[in-house]
Design an enzyme around this catalytic site. Sequence first.
Site, PDB file in Angstrom:
ATOM      1  N   SER A   1      28.974  47.956  76.049  1.00 54.76           N
ATOM      2  CA  SER A   1      29.262  48.724  74.827  1.00 54.76           C
ATOM      3  C   SER A   1      30.183  48.031  73.839  1.00 54.76           C
ATOM      4  O   SER A   1      30.272  48.457  72.687  1.00 54.76           O
ATOM      5  CB  SER A   1      29.903  50.057  75.197  1.00 54.76           C
ATOM      6  OG  SER A   1      28.913  50.941  75.597  1.00 54.76           O
TER       7      SER A   1
ATOM      8  N   LYS B   1      28.711  47.211  70.666  1.00 58.75           N
ATOM      9  CA  LYS B   1      28.411  48.250  69.660  1.00 58.75           C
ATOM     10  C   LYS B   1      29.286  48.105  68.417  1.00 58.75           C
ATOM     11  O   LYS B   1      28.820  48.292  67.293  1.00 58.75           O
ATOM     12  CB  LYS B   1      28.643  49.649  70.261  1.00 58.75           C
ATOM     13  CG  LYS B   1      27.697  50.010  71.396  1.00 58.75           C
ATOM     14  CD  LYS B   1      28.170  51.313  72.060  1.00 58.75           C
ATOM     15  CE  LYS B   1      27.269  51.734  73.201  1.00 58.75           C
ATOM     16  NZ  LYS B   1      27.853  52.892  73.926  1.00 58.75           N
TER      17      LYS B   1
ATOM     18  N   TYR C   1      18.511  46.922  72.053  1.00 56.94           N
ATOM     19  CA  TYR C   1      19.807  47.475  72.451  1.00 56.94           C
ATOM     20  C   TYR C   1      20.178  47.050  73.872  1.00 56.94           C
ATOM     21  O   TYR C   1      21.316  46.635  74.139  1.00 56.94           O
ATOM     22  CB  TYR C   1      19.777  49.011  72.312  1.00 56.94           C
ATOM     23  CG  TYR C   1      20.964  49.684  72.955  1.00 56.94           C
ATOM     24  CD1 TYR C   1      22.223  49.651  72.365  1.00 56.94           C
ATOM     25  CD2 TYR C   1      20.823  50.336  74.185  1.00 56.94           C
ATOM     26  CE1 TYR C   1      23.314  50.254  72.974  1.00 56.94           C
ATOM     27  CE2 TYR C   1      21.907  50.947  74.801  1.00 56.94           C
ATOM     28  CZ  TYR C   1      23.155  50.893  74.197  1.00 56.94           C
ATOM     29  OH  TYR C   1      24.231  51.479  74.798  1.00 56.94           O
TER      30      TYR C   1
ATOM     31  N   TYR D   1      35.530  56.357  73.692  1.00 59.40           N
ATOM     32  CA  TYR D   1      34.800  57.607  73.989  1.00 59.40           C
ATOM     33  C   TYR D   1      35.722  58.821  73.985  1.00 59.40           C
ATOM     34  O   TYR D   1      36.552  58.965  73.101  1.00 59.40           O
ATOM     35  CB  TYR D   1      34.046  57.506  75.319  1.00 59.40           C
ATOM     36  CG  TYR D   1      33.355  56.198  75.489  1.00 59.40           C
ATOM     37  CD1 TYR D   1      32.304  55.848  74.648  1.00 59.40           C
ATOM     38  CD2 TYR D   1      33.762  55.294  76.463  1.00 59.40           C
ATOM     39  CE1 TYR D   1      31.677  54.629  74.783  1.00 59.40           C
ATOM     40  CE2 TYR D   1      33.130  54.078  76.597  1.00 59.40           C
ATOM     41  CZ  TYR D   1      32.096  53.742  75.762  1.00 59.40           C
ATOM     42  OH  TYR D   1      31.497  52.554  75.887  1.00 59.40           O
TER      43      TYR D   1
ATOM     44  N   VAL E   1      30.915  49.155  80.065  1.00 56.19           N
ATOM     45  CA  VAL E   1      30.807  49.473  81.491  1.00 56.19           C
ATOM     46  C   VAL E   1      30.780  48.227  82.376  1.00 56.19           C
ATOM     47  O   VAL E   1      30.862  48.326  83.596  1.00 56.19           O
ATOM     48  CB  VAL E   1      29.581  50.375  81.822  1.00 56.19           C
ATOM     49  CG1 VAL E   1      29.801  51.777  81.302  1.00 56.19           C
ATOM     50  CG2 VAL E   1      28.300  49.774  81.302  1.00 56.19           C
TER      51      VAL E   1
HETATM   52  N1  GLN Z   1      24.281  49.486  78.210  1.00 55.26           N
HETATM   53  C1  GLN Z   1      25.160  50.545  78.551  1.00 55.26           C
HETATM   54  C2  GLN Z   1      24.458  51.878  78.381  1.00 55.26           C
HETATM   55  O1  GLN Z   1      23.803  52.102  77.421  1.00 55.26           O
HETATM   56  C3  GLN Z   1      26.383  50.500  77.720  1.00 55.26           C
HETATM   57  C4  GLN Z   1      27.334  51.633  78.005  1.00 55.26           C
HETATM   58  C5  GLN Z   1      28.769  51.243  77.975  1.00 55.26           C
HETATM   59  O2  GLN Z   1      29.151  50.064  78.075  1.00 55.26           O
HETATM   60  N2  GLN Z   1      29.625  52.217  77.894  1.00 55.26           N
HETATM   61  O3  GLN Z   1      24.582  52.748  79.242  1.00 55.26           O
END
Ligand code: GLN
Length: 605
Positions: free
Chosen positions: A64, A67, A189, A241, A259
């Site tokens: 993430s 992002k 993605y 988050y 994650v």
């Molecule tokens: N690729 C992961 C997902 O979409 C990214 C989520 C994350 O890093 N919080 O679940």
Amino acid sequence: MLSPIQEYLQQLHVRYASATNGKVADYIPELSKADPNWFGICIATRDGHVYEVGDTRQPFTIQSISKALVYGMALEDRGEEHVLSRIGVEPSGEAFNAISLKEGTGSPFNPMINAGAIATCGQLLSKDGKSRVERVVDYLSGFAGRELKINNDVYESESETGHRNRAIGWLLRNFGILDEDPDETLETYFKQCSVEVTCRDLALMGATLANQGVNPVTQKRAIPADYVDNVLGVMATCGMYDWSGEWLYRVGLPAKSGVGGGILAVLPGQVGIGVFSPPLDAQGNSYRGIQVCMDVSRELALHMLNPTATPRSAVRLAYHGGEIVSRRRLPVQARELLSVNGAMIQVMELQGGLTFTTIEPVIRQATALAEVCRYIIFDVRAVVNANSVSLELLASLSTRLAARGVRMIFCQPRGLLYSLRGMGITSHDIFPTMDAALETCEDALLLEVTGFSWRPLGAMKLKSCSLFRNCTNDDITFLEQELQRRRYDNGQPIIRTADKADEMFVVLSGTVEVQVLAEDQSRKRVDVLTAGMTVGEMAFLDGSPRSADVVAMEPVECLVLPKAWFDSLNERRPSLKITLLQEMTLEISARLRQANVAISAFHRF
Ligand code: GLN
């Protein structure tokens, strides 16, 4: 290890290395292979220095964290208005993978949750013969300052199991946030999340954001400066988050977690931090990552809302033209006039970064001075950068002062030259050196005060030269008979460094410059003399080798006083010798006095 900063990071690493809290993500099967003991901490400075401890070179997937950066890419591809029309910037207060879309429009709350990130990915363009995926990898590589690659095992693993994200993708398609069927966007993605980075990369990516979008190591721009605050803005409010509020309260740094176990945090304008440790807490943030960032923020005083080092006035030194004069020797009369009227010329040396906060005291000081002076010189040599607000304020001040009859001058602009010109400051008011600026102001001021130019025209009579001003007519006739005149062409040396000092000169016409060789082999002017003045008297008096070059700046005529002749006066004309020595002593003490005034002005701060 000498650095206390390195030592600090090592202790911090030890503090959490044996923690067993948190759990490695396994909803993407490939991620569960991560070793829970991996733990790295990196701090990258704005000038590209990286402090690192632990597993800082261990590759893992960015997840993430991508992002935040890819959001910048979408802004660049589509413009702010378009992106904002599809994806909000409001914290959702929900888990990263929540199926939360705004009621009615179906637009995701923000680009940091999966829904917003997938929508963001859908806005990216393929261009310049490159697919969206290739462009994303290039884009992220720009932040890291090295070529990054996709980890295919993680990508395939996520693609095989990413049903929830697919559901989100189809919902976005349903609401028209995605214009096409989401399959390709979802694969893009998944690949974006599977780009492999290290903890060190994260810190440098952070430092790139801290450095207004330029990677501090490669010096290449990764993102236009205008979008940096947008990216940091969503990181600050939504990056962690449903723990974002807590994070802002406790850590106070725009950040983004993934994650894979990474956290990237930024202190805007200052440093980038990368932490890597795979076990995650209930919100999906790295457990050790959070602990480390809380400690670092508190212990290094990095909370952005508690700025300990508040920017101060950009004025480094202020003095006036009665204290510091141009490096040329002025006739006694001119010198006196300047020491009385010197406050009409005010000088401010500016330093550091010019922003509203640092330029405001400068403006305040300058407007007060403008009530009593005629010239304000800004020496901007030590200014490292200036934002447009500060330059606009300076330009506007210049126009306002001009209307009041006060001239504002900039000198030694270096990198600021084009910005100043761009703000409408004319080249007429920009000088390459402090000396040139001071000379211009001094000449104008003297003209104003005395009504005429002090520069002597044509050749001087001996009686008008400072060395001979107390001589009797008889002495003058004696000097005329005994001494020779010598002519020099423009550029011709009169005295050379290290020469034997067996002559002293009185300049009868033209201008000469005293120069020393600087460390970089350039010639630096230390003095300029005009007709009527004496040159070469120091070495002449103490018998040491010449300490500088003296060069004719135009056709020059000098009267030459040989050492042997000067010595012979002891017997032949002692009264003349006393007169000459008296005059030389006066001249040297006047110069020493001037130097003392200048030194005390420089010691003021
Ligand atoms: N690729 C992961 C997902 O979409 C990214 C989520 C994350 O890093 N919080 O679940």
